[in-house]
Scaffold this motif. Structure first.
Motif, PDB file in Angstrom:
ATOM      1  N   SER A 165       0.879  -1.072  -0.188  1.00  0.00           N
ATOM      2  CA  SER A 165      -0.069  -0.024   0.077  1.00  0.00           C
ATOM      3  C   SER A 165       0.837   1.295  -0.186  1.00  0.00           C
ATOM      4  O   SER A 165       0.506   2.223  -0.518  1.00  0.00           O
ATOM      5  CB  SER A 165      -0.867   0.096   1.354  1.00  0.00           C
ATOM      6  N   SER A 166       2.160   1.122   0.654  1.00  0.00           N
ATOM      7  CA  SER A 166       2.976   2.333   0.620  1.00  0.00           C
ATOM      8  C   SER A 166       3.744   2.498  -0.625  1.00  0.00           C
ATOM      9  O   SER A 166       3.814   3.823  -1.094  1.00  0.00           O
ATOM     10  CB  SER A 166       3.860   2.383   1.896  1.00  0.00           C
ATOM     11  N   LEU A 167       3.908   1.358  -1.171  1.00  0.00           N
ATOM     12  CA  LEU A 167       4.506   1.634  -2.680  1.00  0.00           C
ATOM     13  C   LEU A 167       3.398   2.160  -3.690  1.00  0.00           C
ATOM     14  O   LEU A 167       3.687   3.011  -4.461  1.00  0.00           O
ATOM     15  CB  LEU A 167       4.846   0.418  -3.209  1.00  0.00           C
TER      16      LEU A 167
ATOM     17  N   ASP B 185       5.420  -6.586 -16.410  1.00  0.00           N
ATOM     18  CA  ASP B 185       7.033  -6.574 -17.079  1.00  0.00           C
ATOM     19  C   ASP B 185       8.065  -6.481 -15.952  1.00  0.00           C
ATOM     20  O   ASP B 185       9.108  -6.030 -16.221  1.00  0.00           O
ATOM     21  CB  ASP B 185       7.083  -5.143 -18.000  1.00  0.00           C
ATOM     22  N   TRP B 186       7.649  -7.021 -14.945  1.00  0.00           N
ATOM     23  CA  TRP B 186       8.490  -6.986 -13.633  1.00  0.00           C
ATOM     24  C   TRP B 186      10.033  -7.765 -14.211  1.00  0.00           C
ATOM     25  O   TRP B 186      10.940  -7.130 -13.893  1.00  0.00           O
ATOM     26  CB  TRP B 186       7.808  -7.952 -12.561  1.00  0.00           C
ATOM     27  N   ASP B 187       9.725  -8.807 -14.766  1.00  0.00           N
ATOM     28  CA  ASP B 187      10.998  -9.527 -15.052  1.00  0.00           C
ATOM     29  C   ASP B 187      11.822  -8.703 -16.053  1.00  0.00           C
ATOM     30  O   ASP B 187      12.874  -8.860 -16.226  1.00  0.00           O
ATOM     31  CB  ASP B 187      10.788 -10.951 -15.955  1.00  0.00           C
ATOM     32  N   ALA B 188      11.201  -8.162 -17.067  1.00  0.00           N
ATOM     33  CA  ALA B 188      11.858  -7.198 -18.173  1.00  0.00           C
ATOM     34  C   ALA B 188      12.515  -5.910 -17.476  1.00  0.00           C
ATOM     35  O   ALA B 188      13.777  -6.017 -17.713  1.00  0.00           O
ATOM     36  CB  ALA B 188      10.821  -6.863 -19.042  1.00  0.00           C
ATOM     37  N   VAL B 189      11.884  -5.441 -16.496  1.00  0.00           N
ATOM     38  CA  VAL B 189      12.434  -4.307 -15.770  1.00  0.00           C
ATOM     39  C   VAL B 189      13.657  -4.578 -14.977  1.00  0.00           C
ATOM     40  O   VAL B 189      14.482  -4.008 -14.853  1.00  0.00           O
ATOM     41  CB  VAL B 189      11.230  -3.507 -14.984  1.00  0.00           C
ATOM     42  N   ARG B 190      13.412  -5.836 -14.282  1.00  0.00           N
ATOM     43  CA  ARG B 190      14.480  -6.160 -13.206  1.00  0.00           C
ATOM     44  C   ARG B 190      15.754  -6.811 -13.703  1.00  0.00           C
ATOM     45  O   ARG B 190      16.737  -6.869 -13.155  1.00  0.00           O
ATOM     46  CB  ARG B 190      14.078  -6.979 -12.017  1.00  0.00           C
ATOM     47  N   SER B 191      15.715  -7.099 -15.088  1.00  0.00           N
ATOM     48  CA  SER B 191      16.883  -7.642 -15.490  1.00  0.00           C
ATOM     49  C   SER B 191      17.981  -6.832 -16.215  1.00  0.00           C
ATOM     50  O   SER B 191      17.436  -5.784 -16.786  1.00  0.00           O
ATOM     51  CB  SER B 191      16.521  -8.903 -16.640  1.00  0.00           C
ATOM     52  N   GLY B 192      19.036  -6.937 -15.903  1.00  0.00           N
ATOM     53  CA  GLY B 192      20.014  -5.992 -16.552  1.00  0.00           C
ATOM     54  C   GLY B 192      20.874  -6.649 -17.551  1.00  0.00           C
ATOM     55  O   GLY B 192      20.506  -7.780 -18.216  1.00  0.00           O
ATOM     56  N   TYR B 193      22.191  -6.271 -17.519  1.00  0.00           N
ATOM     57  CA  TYR B 193      23.034  -6.949 -18.697  1.00  0.00           C
ATOM     58  C   TYR B 193      23.387  -8.246 -18.368  1.00  0.00           C
ATOM     59  O   TYR B 193      23.479  -9.075 -19.438  1.00  0.00           O
ATOM     60  CB  TYR B 193      24.348  -5.837 -18.800  1.00  0.00           C
ATOM     61  N   ASN B 194      23.750  -8.573 -17.218  1.00  0.00           N
ATOM     62  CA  ASN B 194      24.039 -10.028 -16.755  1.00  0.00           C
ATOM     63  C   ASN B 194      22.595 -10.671 -16.429  1.00  0.00           C
ATOM     64  O   ASN B 194      22.244 -10.405 -15.386  1.00  0.00           O
ATOM     65  CB  ASN B 194      24.946 -10.175 -15.528  1.00  0.00           C
ATOM     66  N   LEU B 195      22.068 -11.654 -17.548  1.00  0.00           N
ATOM     67  CA  LEU B 195      20.821 -12.373 -17.182  1.00  0.00           C
ATOM     68  C   LEU B 195      21.052 -13.178 -16.010  1.00  0.00           C
ATOM     69  O   LEU B 195      20.153 -13.879 -15.808  1.00  0.00           O
ATOM     70  CB  LEU B 195      20.594 -12.950 -18.592  1.00  0.00           C
ATOM     71  N   ALA B 196      22.297 -13.684 -15.804  1.00  0.00           N
ATOM     72  CA  ALA B 196      22.318 -14.650 -14.469  1.00  0.00           C
ATOM     73  C   ALA B 196      22.214 -13.915 -13.106  1.00  0.00           C
ATOM     74  O   ALA B 196      21.968 -14.484 -12.070  1.00  0.00           O
ATOM     75  CB  ALA B 196      23.927 -15.071 -14.381  1.00  0.00           C
ATOM     76  N   ALA B 197      21.962 -12.656 -13.100  1.00  0.00           N
ATOM     77  CA  ALA B 197      21.816 -11.573 -12.137  1.00  0.00           C
ATOM     78  C   ALA B 197      20.198 -11.838 -11.763  1.00  0.00           C
ATOM     79  O   ALA B 197      19.357 -11.604 -12.514  1.00  0.00           O
ATOM     80  CB  ALA B 197      22.269 -10.392 -12.167  1.00  0.00           C
TER      81      ALA B 197
ATOM     82  N   GLU C 113      15.508  -9.457  -6.962  1.00  0.00           N
ATOM     83  CA  GLU C 113      14.177  -9.566  -6.517  1.00  0.00           C
ATOM     84  C   GLU C 113      14.045  -8.353  -5.386  1.00  0.00           C
ATOM     85  O   GLU C 113      13.918  -8.614  -4.282  1.00  0.00           O
ATOM     86  CB  GLU C 113      13.783 -10.610  -5.985  1.00  0.00           C
ATOM     87  N   PRO C 114      14.120  -7.106  -5.930  1.00  0.00           N
ATOM     88  CA  PRO C 114      14.047  -6.202  -4.754  1.00  0.00           C
ATOM     89  C   PRO C 114      12.514  -5.804  -4.247  1.00  0.00           C
ATOM     90  O   PRO C 114      11.785  -6.552  -5.128  1.00  0.00           O
ATOM     91  CB  PRO C 114      14.413  -4.841  -5.401  1.00  0.00           C
TER      92      PRO C 114
ATOM     93  N   ALA D  29       6.661  -6.929  -8.331  1.00  0.00           N
ATOM     94  CA  ALA D  29       6.325  -8.113  -8.889  1.00  0.00           C
ATOM     95  C   ALA D  29       5.234  -8.555  -9.303  1.00  0.00           C
ATOM     96  O   ALA D  29       4.841  -9.271 -10.217  1.00  0.00           O
ATOM     97  CB  ALA D  29       6.553  -9.077  -7.742  1.00  0.00           C
ATOM     98  N   ALA D  30       4.069  -7.662  -8.965  1.00  0.00           N
ATOM     99  CA  ALA D  30       2.666  -7.634  -9.334  1.00  0.00           C
ATOM    100  C   ALA D  30       2.691  -7.371 -10.904  1.00  0.00           C
ATOM    101  O   ALA D  30       1.642  -7.578 -11.828  1.00  0.00           O
ATOM    102  CB  ALA D  30       1.780  -6.964  -8.533  1.00  0.00           C
ATOM    103  N   ASP D  31       3.653  -6.573 -11.593  1.00  0.00           N
ATOM    104  CA  ASP D  31       3.536  -5.942 -12.781  1.00  0.00           C
ATOM    105  C   ASP D  31       3.902  -6.766 -13.837  1.00  0.00           C
ATOM    106  O   ASP D  31       4.742  -7.926 -13.402  1.00  0.00           O
ATOM    107  CB  ASP D  31       4.316  -4.717 -12.921  1.00  0.00           C
TER     108      ASP D  31
END
Ligand SMILES: Cc1cc2nc3c(=O)[nH]c(=O)nc-3n(C[C@H](O)[C@H](O)[C@H](O)COP(=O)(O)OP(=O)(O)OC[C@H]3O[C@@H](n4cnc5c(N)ncnc54)[C@H](O)[C@@H]3O)c2cc1C
Length: 468
Positions: free
Chosen positions: A6-8, A26-38, A41-42, A22-24
């Protein structure tokens, strides 16, 4: 709805960008960076579109018991330990660029990557201290050090930074430079994302119309000759010349041009701030070995951006690194037992960079990452699309670590892509001073760089203050 959710949702109403959870979809697309092994889960990611968004996100995290991690491209996301209690403040949309030819300075938003600014600079006869990949973000690169093609002449990028705009733990935007909060300015230049979220960086760029640069490509089986010749001339090379030697195993894919596609090579690369005649004389001992391909020429500085042929697209990988005080014949032999011809190495890139020159000098006014100790820096990576390859790559990276162990004197944190003890990256006095600065500017430990600095406690603060 949980208290955090609720605060978010409330934070989302106060920012112009998005708050992604995580409810969005595109969560996986947004949270992935250059190294796909990272696999970060913030608690949530704030896609900031302006400095007000960054201020709002930092204030929100502070008031709701979350930590904050600044991020631009995710190139070094794999170094983060757990971030489930952390709000990632993603600055990728802060993309302003201003170049002042008269002062020799560039000012960029914290989401700007080297590829966004290097071509413009080059057209103006200017060069920046970028590294091997144009896709790396200027912010993360500069906050951790930044070692590139011109580093033996001009040092680390961190020490060419003249000012940061940074949102600190008071949730306010500050311009920090040599005259405004100089201790924070010192700490930011090497202290990584531990002191705030940077929204803009101003740095010195250097007049370079053209330089002599390129690569000499040898088949892998000639690695020992190339490495032996290179390391024997390295101590006498001028600081205008930067040289790297890399063992490449290029994938057999259409994106890799012939004749490199699917091939294994030892490549000697160099960038020389000087004339073709002088440069050719300096690299002659390696050239005389007879390369299969020679790409040296007088080029504009933009040619350096892609010269190292780093993979441009995100991929899952693991890496290792070491700063070496020497690389004698024995060391070359041990390295090639792991990655030379017939070793069966799966590692597409094993790179050794020459250090020294300006990298070994602490210039007046330098930041926390003032120098890069050692004669050579090793960086190697392996691609890990599945469990089997991850096991095989880990084994070769570990064998490489063992091979260079006798000459290892440390690690360069920007190349350390796993959670690590950041105290090992600095000498004791610098580490104490960084922890003291952390205690002063972020005593509650709000900000978490991917390599963490915890605030000093009582007596440590006093000791560090005495040492300054
Ligand atoms: C292919 C490749 C090539 C590379 N080549 C070189 C090279 O030649 N020389 C070299 O020195 N390094 C090199 N690096 C390492 C690179 O410098 C680090 O990975 C650097 O941390 C990347 O910064 P980033 O902003 O792109 O990545 P991010 O993962 O977005 O950021 C890395 C860290 O920097 C901090 N940070 C980033 N942005 C902010 C911000 N706005 N505010 C506060 N903190 C922030 C955070 O702690 C963050 O975790 C390379 C890395 C890769 C993957």
């Amino acid at each position: 709805m949980s208290a955090t959710t609720s605060s978010l949702a409330e934070l989302a109403t106060r920012v112009s960008g998005r708050v992604v959870t995580a409810a969005d979809a595109d969560w996986d697309a947004v949270r992935s960076g250059y190294n796909l092994a990272a696999d970060l889960e913030p608690a949530a990611i704030v896609l900031a579109v302006d400095t007000d968004d960054v201020v709002a996100a930092v204030a929100h995290a502070r008031d709701h018991g979350l930590h904050v991690a600044g991020q631009a491209t995710g190139h070094n996301a794999a170094a983060h330990a757990g971030v489930s209690d952390t709000l990632v403040v993603d600055v990728r949309e802060l993309r302003s660029i201003a170049i002042d030819v008269d002062t020799g300075r560039a000012r960029v938003g914290a989401g700007v990557r080297w590829r966004d600014v290097v071509p413009q600079l080059s057209d103006l006869g200017l060069a920046a201290l970028h590294g091997s990949s144009p896709d790396v973000g200027i912010a993360g690169y500069s906050l951790g050090g930044g070692m590139g093609w011109l580093a033996r002449k001009h040092g680390l990028q961190a020490n060419s930074v003249v000012a940061f705009d940074v949102v600190t733990a008071d949730a306010r935007l500050h311009r920090v430079d040599a005259h405004h909060q100089p201790d924070l300015f010192w700490a930011l230049r090497g202290g990584n994302g531990n002191f705030g979220v940077v929204t803009a960086i101003e740095f010195t760029v250097y007049p370079v119309k053209e330089l002599y640069a390129g690569g000499l490509f040898f088949p892998l089986e000639r690695a020992e000759e190339v490495l032996t010749t290179w390391t024997s001339i390295a101590p006498d090379l001028p600081e205008e010349l930067m040289t790297w030697t890399t063992v490449y195993q290029f994938p057999d894919v259409p994106e890799v041009p012939e004749p490199l596609r699917g091939g294994a090579f030892t490549v000697f690369h160099a960038a020389f701030l000087g004339s073709e005649e002088e440069g050719a004389a300096l690299v002659a001992p390696v050239r005389e070995l007879g390369a299969a391909l020679d790409t040296f020429a007088m080029v504009a500085p933009v040619a350096l951006a892609d010269m190292a042929m780093d993979p441009p697209d995100p991929l899952p990988y693991r890496s290792t690194t070491a700063l070496l005080d020497d690389l004698p014949a024995d060391g070359i032999g041990r390295v090639l037992e792991v990655v030379g011809e017939g070793a069966g190495s799966p590692l597409p890139l094993v790179q050794i960079r020459h250090l020294g020159g300006a990298l070994s000098r602490t210039e007046p006014g330098a930041g926390a990452r003032a120098t890069m100790p050692g004669q050579f820096c090793l960086f190697a990576l392996g691609v890990v699309p599945d469990y089997e390859s991850a096991v095989e790559v880990a084994s070769y990276l570990q064998r490489l670590d063992v091979a260079v162990e006798p000459w290892r004197i440390g690690q360069y944190p920007n190349f350390v892509e796993h959670p690590a003890d950041a105290s090992t990256f600095f000498d004791a006095a610098t580490w104490e001073r960084l922890r003291s600065a952390k205690a002063q500017h972020d005593p509650a430990g709000l900000f978490r760089g991917n390599h963490r600095i915890e605030p000093a406690t009582g007596d440590r603060v006093a000791r560090a203050a005495e040492a300054v």
